[in-house]
Design a protein around this motif. Structure first.
Motif, mmCIF file in Angstrom:
data_model
loop_
_atom_site.group_PDB
_atom_site.id
_atom_site.type_symbol
_atom_site.label_atom_id
_atom_site.label_comp_id
_atom_site.label_asym_id
_atom_site.label_seq_id
_atom_site.Cartn_x
_atom_site.Cartn_y
_atom_site.Cartn_z
ATOM 1 N N GLY A 67 35.740 45.031 41.025
ATOM 2 C CA GLY A 67 36.504 45.655 39.937
ATOM 3 C C GLY A 67 37.070 44.614 38.995
ATOM 4 O O GLY A 67 37.157 43.433 39.343
ATOM 5 N N ASP B 92 34.719 57.822 36.976
ATOM 6 C CA ASP B 92 35.417 56.607 37.403
ATOM 7 C C ASP B 92 36.179 56.036 36.214
ATOM 8 O O ASP B 92 35.568 55.665 35.213
ATOM 9 C CB ASP B 92 34.392 55.567 37.913
ATOM 10 N N ASP C 269 33.018 46.097 45.865
ATOM 11 C CA ASP C 269 33.307 46.772 44.599
ATOM 12 C C ASP C 269 34.010 45.736 43.738
ATOM 13 O O ASP C 269 35.200 45.482 43.902
ATOM 14 C CB ASP C 269 34.206 47.994 44.852
#
Ligand code: ATP
Ligand code: MG
Length: 651
Positions: free
Chosen positions: A9, A200, A7
């Motif tokens: 980010g 999200d 992920d």
């Protein structure tokens, strides 16, 4: 073989790996389950991830955050110049036409492009993973925001390729989360789909995706985004308000001092997090600038008022996602949230109120995206067997092809992949042409794209086209939107109508051969493509440079380790020679050895501080030559009574 989900980010990356027992989120070298997305440069080495975080304030000019936001952008992109510039303290620079930074590295000014920076960080992620799984890492799935366009996706893929990561799929953040959700639910319906809204809100952006679940599959129905809505916007609100307070109360302007501003940002983020669980939060920063200490108390209502313009924007994305999915609020069965910023109580409350529902908590807010990515990797990898689950993801931005009109054809464009067309997907288009022609691929609604992104995707020239018997040739062009969401013209070929034999059965069930007209492929046509991909030579150059920098970092780390071993040995042996080992060393060399040990420790702190690795290793070997026999004699003596005892016991 590795099965890894990343992920990626904007603030931090979470890594998950698939093992026989299931999916595990792994820890980095300081036991954190997320690794800061930061790259920093020093006079001798680079600092990546956690190590870079410690440089964020002290070495701000050579430290880069928000790497993901720069992906695929150009230097003069307004997003870079007007938005990202506020978050990145390093000097922004033009790197071969791409957005990059100019930093001081190895004592000289160097420019690195966004793709290089992302590659550096991914290399660190790869190292962390390799250390944990104790093996090589290659296959992986990386997540990106659903709003990433082709050029941004290509940048992440290129970065992965440069560090030897074989990205099996670039998957949208929330599609990964939805996959993780669906595959673990055992009660999915057979007929009437279950509709789930996934929300999200991370550090820099906000996505809502609506997905329908049936047993064994999920279909993305619609999504919406706010690319400028995340934790960092909330931090900025607190920074702004406190800066104004400090100006009045303490007569200082933090905006005139980069270090002070950075320290206030860190404090603001902490304050925001405290406010998610407490009615008020103190902010104290010692000697922030001009030798002044500052302090303030922020309470939750105050914060909510300061950020009210953000809270009112929260609903817009949800409404837009519903609209794109063609659904009404009461069709949503469940609401799931991920991302750190959904911890803000007012955000949670707004989302819950909008849908008129309690928020479900099936997903781990911080880890669901990485876990989903690891599951997707397991599904695509030949080494794993995963329960069958179909993921029907969709196009975010419609794509059209355009061309020049011909005397026979007035039409000059077609939307090949429309909104909500599934990915991957292949389309075959038909053209009638007498000569070579060119197709341009562009995003059909430029106004829907993230700001600063050029709608142009690629250009494809179909060559070697000639008339057939004086008539235009019939040409089929195969266009593919691949699993990463990247467009290509896979092939082009000519077809002709021909009479062919076809076997059929008549009404009595007897076989009959019939002559029928059919389109038959008559030849392949070469296609020359131009896309937003970086040139191969540049990627090779970057790859080479990355491996040099990587090797240098490793050498610096190994040198540091060799120095530490030598220092440790020096200290330890000096004490032991005078203590427990004292009667096992030849008295004639004892004093000299102790002296040598002392000297080596002094040397390390003096001229030996920056020596090459080999010098530390040689010195340690020389000391051990004298020390090892002494230790050996001591051990033998220690072991003897035990051996005697053991012998006695067996008699
Ligand atoms: P993005 O998805 O935008 O690329 P990311 O995935 O790195 O970024 P997350 O890790 O989901 O982002 O969230 C990080 C953000 O969440 C930060 O801004 C952080 O301050 C914020 N955050 C974390 N915990 C809390 C909390 N308890 N209250 C409020 N905000 C929080
Ligand atoms: Mg995120």
């Amino acid at each position: 073989m590795s099965v890894v989900g990343i992920d990626l980010g904007n603030l931090q990356a979470v890594i998950a790996v698939a093992r026989n027992r299931g999916i595990d989120v792994i820890c980095n070298e300081v036991s954190n389950r997320a690794t800061p997305n930061i790259v920093s440069f020093g006079p001798k080495q680079r600092y990546l991830g956690e190590a870079a975080k410690t440089q964020e304030i002290s070495n701000a000019k050579n430290t880069i955050v928000s790497l993901k936001r720069l992906a695929g952008r150009t230097f003069d992109d307004p997003e870079v110049q007007e938005v990202e510039k506020n978050f990145i303290m390093a000097e922004l620079a033009d790197a071969n036409g791409q957005a990059g930074v100019k930093v001081n590295y190895l004592g000289e000014e160097q420019v690195f492009s966004n793709v290089q920076l992302i590659a550096m960080y991914l290399n660190k992620i790869k190292d962390i993973t390799a250390a944990e799984i104790k093996g090589p890492v290659s296959d992986c799935v990386i997540t990106v925001p659903g709003w990433f366009t082709e050029v941004q996706r290509r940048a992440v893929l290129a970065a992965a390729e440069m560090v030897g990561l074989n990205c099996l799929r670039l998957v949208n953040d929330l599609t990964a989360a939805a996959l993780g959700y669906g595959i673990t639910k055992t009660d999915l319906p057979e007929e009437k789909p279950r509709n789930v809204a996934f929300v999200d809100i991370g550090h820099s952006s906000y996505t809502c995706q609506i997905a329908s679940f049936l047993k064994g599959q999920l279909t993305v129905r619609g999504q919406a985004f706010d690319e400028h809505f995340g934790g960092r916007e909330f931090d900025a609100v607190i920074v702004d308000k406190l800066a104004a307070q400090f100006k009045e109360k303490f007569k200082i302007d933090v905006y005139t001092n980069k270090k002070a501003l950075l320290r206030l940002r860190v404090a603001a983020e902490r304050c925001k997090k405290v406010l998610s669980a407490n009615p008020q939060a103190p902010v104290n920063i010692e000697s922030i600038m001009d030798d002044r200490d500052v302090s303030a108390m922020v309470n939750r209502e105050e914060f909510e008022e300061w950020a009210s313009h953000l809270f009112t924007r929260t609903e817009e994305v949800l409404a837009k996602a519903l609209e794109n999915a063609g659904m009404k609020i009461d069709e949503i069965d469940y609401v799931e949230m991920v991302g750190g910023t959904t911890r803000i109580p007012a955000i949670k409350a707004t989302i819950s109120k909008f849908f008129g529902k309690e928020i479900s908590t099936t997903l781990n807010q911080d880890e669901a995206v990485a876990r989903g990515a690891a599951l997707q990797c397991a599904m695509l990898s030949p080494v794993f067997k995963v329960r069958d689950f179909r993921v029907n993801d969709v196009v975010t931005y419609p794509i059209k092809l355009t061309w020049e009109a011909t005397p026979e054809e007035e039409e000059t464009e077609i939307v090949v992949f429309d909104n909500n067309n599934s990915i991957p997907s292949t389309k075959i288009l038909t053209f009638f042409r007498r000569e070579p022609f060119t197709l341009q691929a562009v995003y059909a609604n430029p106004e829907a794209l993230p700001r600063g992104i050029n709608p142009w995707i690629g250009q494809y020239t179909i060559k070697n086209v000639e008339p057939v018997n004086g008539e235009p040739a019939q040409i089929k062009v195969k266009v593919r939107l691949n699993i990463h969401g990247i467009l290509s013209v896979e092939s082009a070929y000519t077809v002709e109508e021909k009479m062919v034999d076809e076997e059929t059965k008549n009404k009595d069930g007897e076989k009959e051969i019939k002559k029928v007209k059919k389109l038959v492929k008559t030849g392949d046509l070469p296609v020359v493509s131009g896309t937003t991909a970086l040139p191969k030579e540049l990627i090779n150059e970057y790859t080479e440079k990355e491996s040099q920098m990587y090797a240098n970092d490793k050498l610096i780390a190994a040198t540091e380790a060799a120095k530490n071993s030598l220092e440790e040995y020096g200290y330890e042996m000096r004490d032991k020679i005078l203590g427990p080992l004292s009667e096992y060393i030849d008295p004639s060399i004892k004093d000299k050895f102790a002296e040598d040990l002392n000297a080596v420790v002094d040397w390390i702190y003096d001229e030996g501080y920056d020596a090459p690795k080999s010098v530390y290793v040689e010195k340690l070997d020389a000391l051990k030559k004298i020390g090892n026999p002494v230790v050996e004699r001591y051990r033998e003596a220690e072991a003897r009574p035990h051996a005697e005892r053991a012998l006695r016991d067996t008699m």
